[in-house]
Write a protein that holds these residues in place. Structure first.
Motif, PDB file in Angstrom:
ATOM      1  N   GLY A 101     -40.751 -17.428 -32.082  1.00 20.72           N
ATOM      2  CA  GLY A 101     -40.086 -16.276 -33.176  1.00 20.72           C
ATOM      3  C   GLY A 101     -40.357 -14.954 -32.465  1.00 20.72           C
ATOM      4  N   HIS A 102     -39.194 -14.304 -33.062  1.00 16.99           N
ATOM      5  CA  HIS A 102     -39.220 -12.665 -33.076  1.00 16.99           C
ATOM      6  C   HIS A 102     -38.606 -12.039 -34.375  1.00 16.99           C
ATOM      7  CE1 HIS A 102     -34.948 -12.665 -32.090  1.00 16.99           C
ATOM      8  NE2 HIS A 102     -35.074 -13.345 -30.954  1.00 16.99           N
ATOM      9  N   ALA A 103     -38.363 -10.871 -34.275  1.00 23.09           N
ATOM     10  CA  ALA A 103     -37.599 -10.341 -35.636  1.00 23.09           C
ATOM     11  C   ALA A 103     -36.390 -10.867 -35.702  1.00 23.09           C
ATOM     12  CB  ALA A 103     -37.248  -8.908 -35.261  1.00 23.09           C
ATOM     13  N   GLY A 104     -36.037 -11.191 -36.881  1.00 23.86           N
ATOM     14  CA  GLY A 104     -35.061 -11.967 -37.437  1.00 23.86           C
ATOM     15  C   GLY A 104     -34.993 -13.272 -37.663  1.00 23.86           C
ATOM     16  N   ASN A 105     -36.026 -13.922 -37.034  1.00 23.97           N
ATOM     17  CA  ASN A 105     -36.123 -15.424 -37.121  1.00 23.97           C
ATOM     18  C   ASN A 105     -36.484 -15.987 -38.623  1.00 23.97           C
ATOM     19  OD1 ASN A 105     -36.325 -18.117 -36.349  1.00 23.97           O
ATOM     20  ND2 ASN A 105     -38.571 -18.068 -35.757  1.00 23.97           N
ATOM     21  N   GLN A 106     -35.784 -16.060 -39.569  1.00 22.10           N
ATOM     22  CA  GLN A 106     -35.984 -16.233 -40.823  1.00 22.10           C
ATOM     23  C   GLN A 106     -36.012 -17.616 -41.347  1.00 22.10           C
ATOM     24  OE1 GLN A 106     -34.651 -13.215 -43.045  1.00 22.10           O
ATOM     25  NE2 GLN A 106     -34.487 -11.668 -41.760  1.00 22.10           N
ATOM     26  N   SER A 144     -29.064 -14.044 -39.146  1.00 19.79           N
ATOM     27  CA  SER A 144     -27.993 -13.856 -38.572  1.00 19.79           C
ATOM     28  C   SER A 144     -27.309 -14.889 -37.718  1.00 19.79           C
ATOM     29  CB  SER A 144     -27.670 -12.407 -37.815  1.00 19.79           C
ATOM     30  OG  SER A 144     -28.617 -12.453 -36.696  1.00 19.79           O
ATOM     31  N   ALA A 145     -26.138 -15.084 -37.536  1.00 18.95           N
ATOM     32  CA  ALA A 145     -25.809 -16.019 -36.562  1.00 18.95           C
ATOM     33  C   ALA A 145     -26.130 -16.074 -35.236  1.00 18.95           C
ATOM     34  CB  ALA A 145     -24.109 -15.957 -36.443  1.00 18.95           C
ATOM     35  N   GLN A 146     -26.358 -14.776 -34.521  1.00 16.47           N
ATOM     36  CA  GLN A 146     -26.902 -14.673 -33.131  1.00 16.47           C
ATOM     37  C   GLN A 146     -28.264 -14.932 -33.125  1.00 16.47           C
ATOM     38  OE1 GLN A 146     -26.567 -10.654 -31.805  1.00 16.47           O
ATOM     39  NE2 GLN A 146     -28.305 -11.020 -30.341  1.00 16.47           N
ATOM     40  N   ILE A 147     -29.104 -14.607 -34.194  1.00 19.90           N
ATOM     41  CA  ILE A 147     -30.740 -15.047 -34.177  1.00 19.90           C
ATOM     42  C   ILE A 147     -30.722 -16.611 -34.285  1.00 19.90           C
ATOM     43  CG2 ILE A 147     -32.799 -15.049 -35.475  1.00 19.90           C
ATOM     44  CD1 ILE A 147     -31.909 -12.548 -33.528  1.00 19.90           C
ATOM     45  N   PHE A 148     -29.838 -17.093 -35.128  1.00 20.60           N
ATOM     46  CA  PHE A 148     -29.661 -18.536 -35.667  1.00 20.60           C
ATOM     47  C   PHE A 148     -29.659 -19.319 -34.404  1.00 20.60           C
ATOM     48  CE2 PHE A 148     -27.337 -22.390 -36.515  1.00 20.60           C
ATOM     49  CZ  PHE A 148     -28.205 -23.137 -37.576  1.00 20.60           C
ATOM     50  N   LEU A 149     -28.705 -19.011 -33.556  1.00 18.92           N
ATOM     51  CA  LEU A 149     -28.386 -19.697 -32.303  1.00 18.92           C
ATOM     52  C   LEU A 149     -29.264 -19.719 -31.321  1.00 18.92           C
ATOM     53  CD1 LEU A 149     -24.359 -19.097 -31.842  1.00 18.92           C
ATOM     54  CD2 LEU A 149     -25.695 -21.220 -32.618  1.00 18.92           C
ATOM     55  N   GLU A 150     -30.157 -18.330 -31.217  1.00 18.10           N
ATOM     56  CA  GLU A 150     -31.343 -18.368 -30.245  1.00 18.10           C
ATOM     57  C   GLU A 150     -32.411 -19.400 -30.505  1.00 18.10           C
ATOM     58  OE1 GLU A 150     -32.999 -14.460 -30.233  1.00 18.10           O
ATOM     59  OE2 GLU A 150     -31.054 -13.321 -30.159  1.00 18.10           O
ATOM     60  N   PHE A 151     -32.500 -20.170 -31.570  1.00 24.12           N
ATOM     61  CA  PHE A 151     -33.515 -20.929 -31.916  1.00 24.12           C
ATOM     62  C   PHE A 151     -33.052 -22.288 -32.191  1.00 24.12           C
ATOM     63  CE2 PHE A 151     -35.143 -16.823 -32.886  1.00 24.12           C
ATOM     64  CZ  PHE A 151     -36.491 -16.872 -32.328  1.00 24.12           C
ATOM     65  N   ASN A 152     -31.663 -22.287 -32.348  1.00 23.37           N
ATOM     66  CA  ASN A 152     -31.088 -23.612 -32.670  1.00 23.37           C
ATOM     67  C   ASN A 152     -29.933 -23.950 -31.630  1.00 23.37           C
ATOM     68  OD1 ASN A 152     -32.421 -24.700 -35.407  1.00 23.37           O
ATOM     69  ND2 ASN A 152     -32.092 -22.404 -35.440  1.00 23.37           N
ATOM     70  N   SER A 153     -30.318 -24.471 -30.370  1.00 21.12           N
ATOM     71  CA  SER A 153     -29.476 -24.744 -29.316  1.00 21.12           C
ATOM     72  C   SER A 153     -28.754 -26.088 -29.832  1.00 21.12           C
ATOM     73  CB  SER A 153     -30.340 -25.151 -28.246  1.00 21.12           C
ATOM     74  OG  SER A 153     -31.105 -26.332 -28.374  1.00 21.12           O
ATOM     75  N   THR A 154     -27.670 -26.229 -28.807  1.00 19.21           N
ATOM     76  CA  THR A 154     -26.964 -27.429 -29.057  1.00 19.21           C
ATOM     77  C   THR A 154     -27.716 -28.787 -29.121  1.00 19.21           C
ATOM     78  OG1 THR A 154     -25.083 -26.357 -27.886  1.00 19.21           O
ATOM     79  CG2 THR A 154     -24.968 -29.024 -27.972  1.00 19.21           C
TER      80      THR A 154
END
Length: 206
Positions: A101-106, A144-154
């Motif tokens: 995780g990092h900032a925004g990973n909620q 945010s959508a950007q953070i969501f995709l950083e941790f949830n790949s295809t």
């Protein structure tokens, strides 16, 4: 003429529309090639899975030892001191802790990561570091959508669509993804499937 339009032209138009809609998904599935990266199993902090996709398969695994903990959190994980959990525990105990995780990973991002790996959850050694800032500050707007995709790949999102998790959990995921859908650029096939699932559910209910 009506029969020609109904039975011939409309199916062709639907096929063309489908190909255009799913173009990026098909292109990435059949043509995208990636080189395998070397995996450092001793890594104590995984910032996200966008820059470290090679660690996705290791997520929530404990290997041959039960002395393994996974910690999920946000900005607190970016404070790199001796007292930070992934430093303190790894430096002073036999137990190994890997933080993600990092900032925004909620909440939503973490929820999705766990739902994507539901088969690994039983007795999994997981700590979720909850920040008060998620609820009483600007961050309360949510993931945010950007953070969501950083941790949830295809692959993770595909797991959510096709795994055996409780239907209610998947429906909630679909609802939340739908709320982010307008922010997503070139959403994957799984994201589109969740969006349409939520759309269908709402129409059936109404």
């Amino acid at each position: 003429m009506k029969k020609v339009v109904l039975f011939h032209l409309l199916p062709v138009l639907f096929c063309i529309a489908g190909l255009l809609f799913f173009y990026h998904d098909l292109n990435s599935i059949f043509f995208k090639k990636t080189s395998p990266k070397e995996i450092d199993k001793s890594l104590s902090l995984i910032g996200n899975f966008t820059t470290h996709p090679e660690y996705e398969d290791l997520f929530l695994t404990t290997g041959d030892s039960s002395e393994k903990i996974w910690m999920l959190g946000s900005s607190e994980l970016g404070v790199n001191t001796d007292a930070t959990p992934y430093n303190f525990i790894n430096n002073n105990f036999k137990t190994r802790l890997t933080a993600v995780g990092h900032a925004g990973n909620q909440s939503l991002s973490i929820y999705s990561m766990l739902l994507a790996n539901v088969s690994k959850l039983r007795n999994a050694p997981i700590i979720i570091l909850v920040s008060p800032g998620w609820f009483n500050s600007k961050s309360a707007a949510g993931t945010s959508a950007q953070i969501f995709l950083e941790f949830n790949s295809t692959p993770f999102l595909d797991n959510i669509v096709f795994n055996d998790s409780d239907k209610a959990f998947r429906q909630y995921e679909a609802k939340r993804v739908s709320e982010l859908f307008d922010e997503l650029s070139n959403p994957s096939l799984a994201l589109k499937a969740m969006y349409f699932e939520n759309y269908s559910e709402r129409n059936v209910i109404s």
